[in-house]
Design a protein around this motif. Structure first.
Motif, PDB file in Angstrom:
ATOM      1  N   SER A  27     -49.350  62.681  33.673  1.00  0.00           N
ATOM      2  CA  SER A  27     -48.295  62.451  34.299  1.00  0.00           C
ATOM      3  C   SER A  27     -46.848  63.676  34.144  1.00  0.00           C
ATOM      4  N   VAL A  28     -47.141  64.323  32.990  1.00  0.00           N
ATOM      5  CA  VAL A  28     -46.050  65.252  32.989  1.00  0.00           C
ATOM      6  C   VAL A  28     -46.525  66.649  33.523  1.00  0.00           C
ATOM      7  N   ALA A  40     -46.576  51.690  30.649  1.00  0.00           N
ATOM      8  CA  ALA A  40     -47.121  50.183  30.551  1.00  0.00           C
ATOM      9  C   ALA A  40     -48.218  49.921  29.533  1.00  0.00           C
ATOM     10  N   MET A  41     -49.351  50.798  29.533  1.00  0.00           N
ATOM     11  CA  MET A  41     -50.407  50.622  28.685  1.00  0.00           C
ATOM     12  C   MET A  41     -49.833  50.963  27.383  1.00  0.00           C
ATOM     13  N   GLY A  42     -49.049  51.918  27.314  1.00  0.00           N
ATOM     14  CA  GLY A  42     -48.721  52.518  25.947  1.00  0.00           C
ATOM     15  C   GLY A  42     -48.033  51.316  25.137  1.00  0.00           C
ATOM     16  N   ARG A  43     -47.039  50.732  25.996  1.00  0.00           N
ATOM     17  CA  ARG A  43     -46.255  49.671  25.430  1.00  0.00           C
ATOM     18  C   ARG A  43     -47.060  48.224  24.946  1.00  0.00           C
ATOM     19  N   ARG A  44     -48.046  48.111  25.635  1.00  0.00           N
ATOM     20  CA  ARG A  44     -48.930  46.936  25.524  1.00  0.00           C
ATOM     21  C   ARG A  44     -49.812  47.504  24.107  1.00  0.00           C
ATOM     22  N   GLY A  69     -45.332  59.505  29.148  1.00  0.00           N
ATOM     23  CA  GLY A  69     -45.265  58.480  30.395  1.00  0.00           C
ATOM     24  C   GLY A  69     -43.944  58.004  30.703  1.00  0.00           C
ATOM     25  N   ILE A  70     -43.166  58.057  29.854  1.00  0.00           N
ATOM     26  CA  ILE A  70     -41.562  57.985  30.024  1.00  0.00           C
ATOM     27  C   ILE A  70     -41.013  59.314  30.779  1.00  0.00           C
ATOM     28  N   VAL A  71     -41.279  60.409  30.136  1.00  0.00           N
ATOM     29  CA  VAL A  71     -40.767  61.671  30.671  1.00  0.00           C
ATOM     30  C   VAL A  71     -41.408  62.074  32.013  1.00  0.00           C
ATOM     31  N   GLY A  72     -42.781  61.638  32.173  1.00  0.00           N
ATOM     32  CA  GLY A  72     -43.330  61.886  33.551  1.00  0.00           C
ATOM     33  C   GLY A  72     -42.748  61.006  34.711  1.00  0.00           C
ATOM     34  N   THR A  73     -42.412  59.692  34.193  1.00  0.00           N
ATOM     35  CA  THR A  73     -41.602  59.057  35.405  1.00  0.00           C
ATOM     36  C   THR A  73     -40.499  59.581  35.480  1.00  0.00           C
ATOM     37  N   CYS A  74     -39.682  59.785  34.582  1.00  0.00           N
ATOM     38  CA  CYS A  74     -38.499  60.618  34.716  1.00  0.00           C
ATOM     39  C   CYS A  74     -38.576  61.752  35.764  1.00  0.00           C
TER      40      CYS A  74
END
Length: 92
Positions: A27-28, A40-44, A69-74
């Motif tokens: 994602s990054v 989402a998968m990481g949080r679960r 994943g958070i960085v890639g989303t941002c």
């Protein structure tokens, strides 16, 4: 017999640990759309690891993939906004 103790032996790696890390990295570096999936998968997976009481390993892999994943989303959102601003300014 006490059931609150962690199991004997080394913990088993969580089944999604490697997938979360891979999706977060992708994602990054190439496909920002994978960021929310890694997030989402990481949080679960982190919730499973915390609730497992020592049964699951791979917490570091999951945490790194989750953060990527958070960085890639941002980054996806920032580049999307920049693209829209460039497209709008090009029409004026």
């Amino acid at each position: 017999m006490v059931f609150d103790q962690p199991p004997i032996g080394s913990p088993v790696e969580h089944e999604h640990a490697t997938a979360v890390l891979l999706l977060g990295a992708l994602s990054v570096f190439c496909c920002g759309a994978l960021g929310p999936i890694a997030w989402a998968m990481g949080r679960r997976a982190l919730n499973d690891i915390e609730a497992g009481g020592g049964r699951f390993g791979g917490r570091v892999q999951v945490l790194v993939g989750y953060l990527l994943g958070i960085v890639g989303t941002c980054l996806m959102v920032v580049f999307g906004v920049l693209f829209l601003l460039m497209a709008v300014s090009g029409r004026a």
